[in-house]
Design a protein around this motif. Structure first.
Motif, mmCIF file in Angstrom:
data_model
loop_
_atom_site.group_PDB
_atom_site.id
_atom_site.type_symbol
_atom_site.label_atom_id
_atom_site.label_comp_id
_atom_site.label_asym_id
_atom_site.label_seq_id
_atom_site.Cartn_x
_atom_site.Cartn_y
_atom_site.Cartn_z
ATOM 1 N N THR A 56 0.854 -1.185 0.000
ATOM 2 C CA THR A 56 0.000 0.000 0.000
ATOM 3 C C THR A 56 0.891 1.236 0.000
ATOM 4 O O THR A 56 1.787 1.364 0.837
ATOM 5 N N GLU A 82 -9.915 5.932 2.887
ATOM 6 C CA GLU A 82 -9.295 5.281 1.732
ATOM 7 C C GLU A 82 -8.105 4.416 2.132
ATOM 8 O O GLU A 82 -7.697 3.535 1.364
ATOM 9 N N PRO A 122 -9.703 -0.306 3.133
ATOM 10 C CA PRO A 122 -8.994 -1.367 2.414
ATOM 11 C C PRO A 122 -7.971 -2.096 3.283
ATOM 12 O O PRO A 122 -7.837 -3.324 3.181
ATOM 13 N N TYR A 123 -7.258 -1.367 4.126
ATOM 14 C CA TYR A 123 -6.252 -2.011 4.976
ATOM 15 C C TYR A 123 -6.889 -3.098 5.835
ATOM 16 O O TYR A 123 -6.376 -4.217 5.936
ATOM 17 N N MET A 149 -9.705 -4.665 5.243
ATOM 18 C CA MET A 149 -10.180 -5.744 4.377
ATOM 19 C C MET A 149 -9.029 -6.627 3.905
ATOM 20 O O MET A 149 -9.161 -7.843 3.807
ATOM 21 N N PHE A 150 -7.894 -6.025 3.626
ATOM 22 C CA PHE A 150 -6.727 -6.809 3.200
ATOM 23 C C PHE A 150 -6.269 -7.746 4.314
ATOM 24 O O PHE A 150 -6.027 -8.934 4.089
ATOM 25 N N TYR A 200 -1.669 -1.176 -4.049
ATOM 26 C CA TYR A 200 -2.804 -0.269 -3.860
ATOM 27 C C TYR A 200 -2.273 1.115 -3.503
ATOM 28 O O TYR A 200 -1.443 1.260 -2.608
ATOM 29 N N SER A 237 -14.185 3.318 -1.532
ATOM 30 C CA SER A 237 -13.035 2.578 -0.995
ATOM 31 C C SER A 237 -13.331 1.101 -0.772
ATOM 32 O O SER A 237 -12.516 0.234 -1.119
ATOM 33 N N GLU A 238 -14.469 0.793 -0.196
ATOM 34 C CA GLU A 238 -14.795 -0.602 0.086
ATOM 35 C C GLU A 238 -14.939 -1.408 -1.203
ATOM 36 O O GLU A 238 -14.416 -2.523 -1.310
ATOM 37 N N ALA A 275 -11.556 -2.078 -2.800
ATOM 38 C CA ALA A 275 -10.843 -3.161 -2.116
ATOM 39 C C ALA A 275 -11.407 -4.525 -2.490
ATOM 40 O O ALA A 275 -10.656 -5.487 -2.693
ATOM 41 N N LYS A 276 -12.730 -4.632 -2.602
ATOM 42 C CA LYS A 276 -13.350 -5.906 -2.973
ATOM 43 C C LYS A 276 -12.917 -6.344 -4.361
ATOM 44 O O LYS A 276 -12.529 -7.502 -4.586
#
Length: 246
Positions: free
Chosen positions: A6, A30, A34-35, A37-38, A117, A233-234, A237-238
């Motif tokens: 990232t 942002e 994502p962080y 979720m990762f 990312y 953002s979500e 990430a997906k």
């Protein structure tokens, strides 16, 4: 364990056309969404900035009284709770205080990442738009055909790379980013050093956006995922994780 990289802006301000230094940095949602979720998906996450400078979070992105203005009005979100979650994620994220230097990443190191990312925030327009280190890095990422994602102002990083013919290697990619209509609603409208939507189009990228400002909009083209704004953002990430897991 596979690792994602990232990248965040190293800038704590954006220099406006009148010379004012507008407080900025990376946008909390942002990064944090994502962080989380990762890591929840089982990935380790390395962090990097240009120069290895510790990044600064844009304070307005953690202000519950401001956050409601950067999402659709019809959404029902507890902004105080969201801000607390973002703040906790940022405080606990390993590597934010001592990130890697983008310029020092070797081709082998870049090849070892499952995907890359790039976080947004107005600060990206300060340090990423004409960076030789970012140019070299992105040309390597594209040559390796690595999954690449970015959101909001993060695609500012796409402005400087050129292929052997002098054209943008991102030309003819379908993309999105923070829209001109959304910039009109910021208090620094008219004093920005560039309007990202216009610049991406100028370089031959095929731009699209949500039918209404602040709506989630994500574009996937080949190994590239881009999102329009913080509320995207979500979804970014997906889609990025879908690519990485393929």
């Amino acid at each position: 364990m596979k690792t994602l990289l990232t990248i965040l802006t190293n800038a704590a301000h954006l220099t406006l056309t009148d010379g004012d230094e507008y407080p900025s940095g990376f946008w909390a949602e942002e990064f944090a969404v994502p962080y989380r979720m990762f890591t929840d998906s089982g990935y380790a996450v390395d962090l990097a900035t240009l120069g290895g400078i510790a990044p600064t979070v844009d304070k307005s992105s953690l202000d519950p009284n401001f956050m409601k203005w950067v999402r659709p009005s019809f959404t029902q979100i507890d902004d105080a709770a969201a801000a607390a979650t973002y703040r906790k994620t940022i405080e606990q994220a390993e590597g934010l205080r001592s990130p890697n230097d983008v310029a020092r990443l070797t081709k082998d190191q870049i090849a070892s990442y499952a995907g890359i990312y790039i976080v947004g925030g107005h600060g990206c327009m300060e340090d990423m738009r004409a960076s030789p280190a970012m140019t070299k890095f992105l040309l390597t990422v594209l040559a390796l055909d690595k999954p690449l994602a970015s959101v909001c102002h993060g695609p500012t990083a796409f402005l400087s790379p050129r292929d052997p013919t002098g054209q943008s290697p991102f030309a003819r990619y379908r993309v999105t980013c923070f829209s001109h209509a959304e910039e009109f609603q910021t208090k620094i409208n008219g004093r920005l050093p560039l309007v990202l939507e216009i610049e991406l189009k100028r370089l031959g990228m095929e731009y699209s956006k949500s039918p209404y400002p602040w709506g989630s909009h994500v574009v996937v083209d080949r190994n590239l995922v881009t999102g329009q704004n913080p509320f995207s953002s979500e979804s970014v990430a997906k889609h990025f994780l879908d690519l990485v897991m393929t």
